[in-house]
Design an enzyme around this catalytic site. Sequence first.
Site, short mmCIF file in Angstrom:
data_model
loop_
_atom_site.label_atom_id
_atom_site.label_comp_id
_atom_site.label_asym_id
_atom_site.label_seq_id
_atom_site.Cartn_x
_atom_site.Cartn_y
_atom_site.Cartn_z
CB SER A 231 -0.87 -0.05 1.27
OG SER A 231 -1.93 0.96 1.04
CG ASP B 71 -7.03 -2.70 -3.11
OD1 ASP B 71 -7.41 -1.97 -2.27
OD2 ASP B 71 -5.79 -2.76 -3.13
CG HIS C 90 -5.74 -2.51 0.64
ND1 HIS C 90 -4.89 -2.19 -0.60
CD2 HIS C 90 -5.23 -1.91 1.59
CE1 HIS C 90 -4.14 -1.42 -0.33
NE2 HIS C 90 -4.12 -1.14 1.03
#
Length: 220
Positions: free
Chosen positions: A116, A170, A201
């Site tokens: 991320s 996601d 995610h």
Amino acid sequence: MMLDSVILETSKISDAAVIWLHGLGADGHDFESIVPELRLPTDLKIRFIFPHAPTMPVTVNGGYVMPAWYDIAGGGVLDNEDEEGMKRSQKQIVELIEAEKKKGVPANRIILAGFSQGGAMTLFSGLRYPQKLAGLMVLSAYLPLAEKTTAEMNEANSKTPVFMAHGKQDGVVPYEGARISKEFLLKRGCPVEWHEYNMAHSIHPQEIRDIYAWIQTVLR
């Protein structure tokens, strides 16, 4: 000051390193447990470094102070990008790379990895680093400040292997944004190995197997 880190040694003497950056609001312990899951051969002699990001107010989260590599102003991750914050974190990440080199691990045996926000910083820092790295591992992330990357990318890492993995569902870093980042890098000659999974995610079991294979490829 050097960032505090969780360090896992897979050998008494390491000749390779993986510097793994966590995501927004997490810390260096977030991916600590993934090392035994990778089941990498012990002859690779890898030191894993999981740094803790500095804490700062994050605008999108109401100014709440949390571990973050840079601020997110709100809206999409590409809106009002925090270049100053990214550059500040870049310096700290470079310090971690330099520390590994002082321990005897050459730059071309160092993998920079991240999830991320950490993955975004992996690309931001790795593509600008002046010595060739072993590889850049980018999980559920994107390329920040893409247009500036063209001008600021260092030739030393313009052909460094990039592993990009993303979930089709996601909702934090949209799949399409990651796909566009991948295409952007490919058009500039970066060798990107792309993987996508039916997940949100997070990390997929198949992703762990793919990471296992890629790490061996770039460190062999």
